[in-house]
Design a protein around this motif. Structure first.
Motif, short mmCIF file in Angstrom:
data_model
loop_
_atom_site.label_atom_id
_atom_site.label_comp_id
_atom_site.label_asym_id
_atom_site.label_seq_id
_atom_site.Cartn_x
_atom_site.Cartn_y
_atom_site.Cartn_z
N ARG A 20 -40.98 -42.28 73.32
CA ARG A 20 -39.97 -41.23 73.47
C ARG A 20 -40.04 -40.63 74.87
O ARG A 20 -39.01 -40.34 75.48
CB ARG A 20 -40.18 -40.11 72.44
N LEU A 21 -41.25 -40.43 75.39
CA LEU A 21 -41.42 -39.91 76.74
C LEU A 21 -40.68 -40.80 77.74
O LEU A 21 -39.90 -40.33 78.56
CB LEU A 21 -42.90 -39.82 77.10
N VAL A 22 -40.92 -42.10 77.67
CA VAL A 22 -40.30 -43.06 78.60
C VAL A 22 -38.78 -43.08 78.41
O VAL A 22 -38.02 -43.01 79.39
CB VAL A 22 -40.90 -44.47 78.40
N ASP A 23 -38.33 -43.17 77.16
CA ASP A 23 -36.89 -43.21 76.89
C ASP A 23 -36.19 -41.95 77.37
O ASP A 23 -35.13 -42.02 78.01
CB ASP A 23 -36.62 -43.40 75.39
N ASP A 24 -36.76 -40.79 77.06
CA ASP A 24 -36.14 -39.53 77.45
C ASP A 24 -36.13 -39.34 78.96
O ASP A 24 -35.18 -38.80 79.52
CB ASP A 24 -36.86 -38.35 76.79
N HIS A 34 -50.00 -33.42 88.65
CA HIS A 34 -48.60 -33.35 88.22
C HIS A 34 -47.96 -34.73 88.36
O HIS A 34 -48.22 -35.44 89.34
CB HIS A 34 -47.82 -32.34 89.08
N ILE A 35 -47.13 -35.06 87.41
CA ILE A 35 -46.33 -36.29 87.47
C ILE A 35 -44.88 -35.84 87.65
O ILE A 35 -44.31 -35.20 86.77
CB ILE A 35 -46.49 -37.13 86.19
N PHE A 36 -44.31 -36.19 88.78
CA PHE A 36 -42.93 -35.81 89.06
C PHE A 36 -41.96 -36.95 88.79
O PHE A 36 -40.78 -36.72 88.52
CB PHE A 36 -42.79 -35.33 90.51
N ASP A 37 -42.46 -38.18 88.87
CA ASP A 37 -41.62 -39.35 88.62
C ASP A 37 -42.39 -40.34 87.76
O ASP A 37 -43.34 -40.97 88.23
CB ASP A 37 -41.19 -39.99 89.94
N LEU A 38 -41.99 -40.44 86.53
CA LEU A 38 -42.69 -41.31 85.57
C LEU A 38 -42.60 -42.79 85.97
O LEU A 38 -43.43 -43.59 85.56
CB LEU A 38 -42.08 -41.10 84.18
N ASN A 39 -41.62 -43.12 86.81
CA ASN A 39 -41.48 -44.51 87.26
C ASN A 39 -42.63 -44.94 88.16
O ASN A 39 -42.80 -46.12 88.42
CB ASN A 39 -40.14 -44.69 87.99
N HIS A 40 -43.42 -43.99 88.65
CA HIS A 40 -44.52 -44.30 89.55
C HIS A 40 -45.87 -44.27 88.84
O HIS A 40 -46.91 -44.23 89.49
CB HIS A 40 -44.54 -43.33 90.73
N VAL A 41 -45.84 -44.27 87.50
CA VAL A 41 -47.07 -44.21 86.70
C VAL A 41 -47.11 -45.43 85.78
O VAL A 41 -46.12 -45.73 85.11
CB VAL A 41 -47.11 -42.91 85.86
N ASP A 42 -48.24 -46.12 85.75
CA ASP A 42 -48.40 -47.26 84.86
C ASP A 42 -48.83 -46.75 83.47
O ASP A 42 -49.98 -46.36 83.28
CB ASP A 42 -49.43 -48.23 85.40
N LEU A 43 -47.89 -46.76 82.55
CA LEU A 43 -48.14 -46.29 81.18
C LEU A 43 -48.48 -47.42 80.22
O LEU A 43 -48.62 -47.19 79.03
CB LEU A 43 -46.89 -45.58 80.65
N THR A 44 -48.63 -48.64 80.72
CA THR A 44 -48.80 -49.81 79.86
C THR A 44 -49.93 -49.63 78.85
O THR A 44 -49.72 -49.80 77.64
CB THR A 44 -49.05 -51.08 80.70
N ASP A 45 -51.14 -49.31 79.30
CA ASP A 45 -52.27 -49.18 78.38
C ASP A 45 -52.05 -48.07 77.35
O ASP A 45 -52.35 -48.23 76.17
CB ASP A 45 -53.57 -48.91 79.15
N SER A 46 -51.49 -46.96 77.80
CA SER A 46 -51.24 -45.85 76.89
C SER A 46 -50.16 -46.19 75.87
O SER A 46 -50.27 -45.83 74.69
CB SER A 46 -50.84 -44.60 77.67
N LEU A 47 -49.11 -46.88 76.31
CA LEU A 47 -48.05 -47.28 75.38
C LEU A 47 -48.59 -48.23 74.31
O LEU A 47 -48.34 -48.05 73.12
CB LEU A 47 -46.90 -47.94 76.13
N VAL A 48 -49.36 -49.22 74.73
CA VAL A 48 -49.92 -50.19 73.78
C VAL A 48 -50.85 -49.48 72.79
O VAL A 48 -50.75 -49.66 71.57
CB VAL A 48 -50.66 -51.33 74.52
N ALA A 49 -51.76 -48.66 73.31
CA ALA A 49 -52.73 -47.98 72.44
C ALA A 49 -52.04 -47.02 71.48
O ALA A 49 -52.38 -46.97 70.29
CB ALA A 49 -53.75 -47.23 73.30
N ARG A 54 -36.12 -41.85 81.18
CA ARG A 54 -35.21 -42.86 81.73
C ARG A 54 -33.75 -42.41 81.62
O ARG A 54 -32.99 -42.54 82.57
CB ARG A 54 -35.38 -44.18 80.98
N ASP A 55 -33.36 -41.85 80.48
CA ASP A 55 -31.95 -41.47 80.32
C ASP A 55 -31.67 -40.03 80.74
O ASP A 55 -30.54 -39.56 80.63
CB ASP A 55 -31.45 -41.74 78.91
#
Length: 156
Positions: free
Chosen positions: A34-38, A8-23, A40-41
């Motif tokens: 959209r996942l990150v933006d939604d 489970h991911i409870f806080d997206l701020n603690h996950v490195d999404l860099t590779d997935s975002l680039v790919a 964050r806000d």
């Protein structure tokens, strides 16, 4: 095959999404942006009843895939789950990782929902979800649906 775990991911701020975002961007997908933006806000943190965000991590803690389950905002009358922001890094596809992640999300869904819907825009995605038991369900907000039986008997 790479050893991995689904968590489970409870806080997206603690996950490195860099590779997935680039790919995902290279493939022309914006679902992770959209996942990150939604997140964050505060529009979508996968923290309402029945919701969850799961990640697939290798033994070193690197994210290999991600997927979420939300209450469907378009459903009327009864709770419907929506599979969203599902993405597996290209180098880890066709190894069963996506199937295990999707099945983990569906197991979570069965606790709250009788129906789960999703939208995919690709033939490959449609084939993947149909192999899991989803059927085409073309509406303005969905492409596929799976319904869980309330009992073990078959129903139509």
């Amino acid at each position: 095959m790479t050893p991995y775990s689904i968590r489970h991911i409870f806080d997206l701020n603690h996950v490195d999404l860099t590779d997935s975002l680039v790919a995902s961007r290279q493939e022309g997908f914006r679902m992770l942006d959209r996942l990150v933006d939604d997140f964050r806000d505060g529009r979508n943190r996968f923290n309402q009843p029945g919701e969850c965000l799961l990640g697939v991590f290798d033994a070193s803690g690197n994210l290999l895939g991600i997927g979420g389950l939300n209450q469907d905002p378009y459903s009327l009358g009864f709770p419907v789950g929506r599979l969203r922001r599902f993405y597996i890094l290209p180098d880890y596809r066709r190894q069963g990782i996506g199937r295990r992640l999707a099945n983990a999300l569906l197991l979570e869904a069965k606790r709250t929902f009788l129906t789960v819907i999703l939208r995919t825009y690709t033939t490959q995605g449609a084939q993947f979800y149909e192999s899991l038991g989803f059927i085409p369900y073309n509406t303005s907000t969905s492409s596929h649906v799976i319904r869980f039986n309330e009992t073990s008997s078959d129903s139509s």
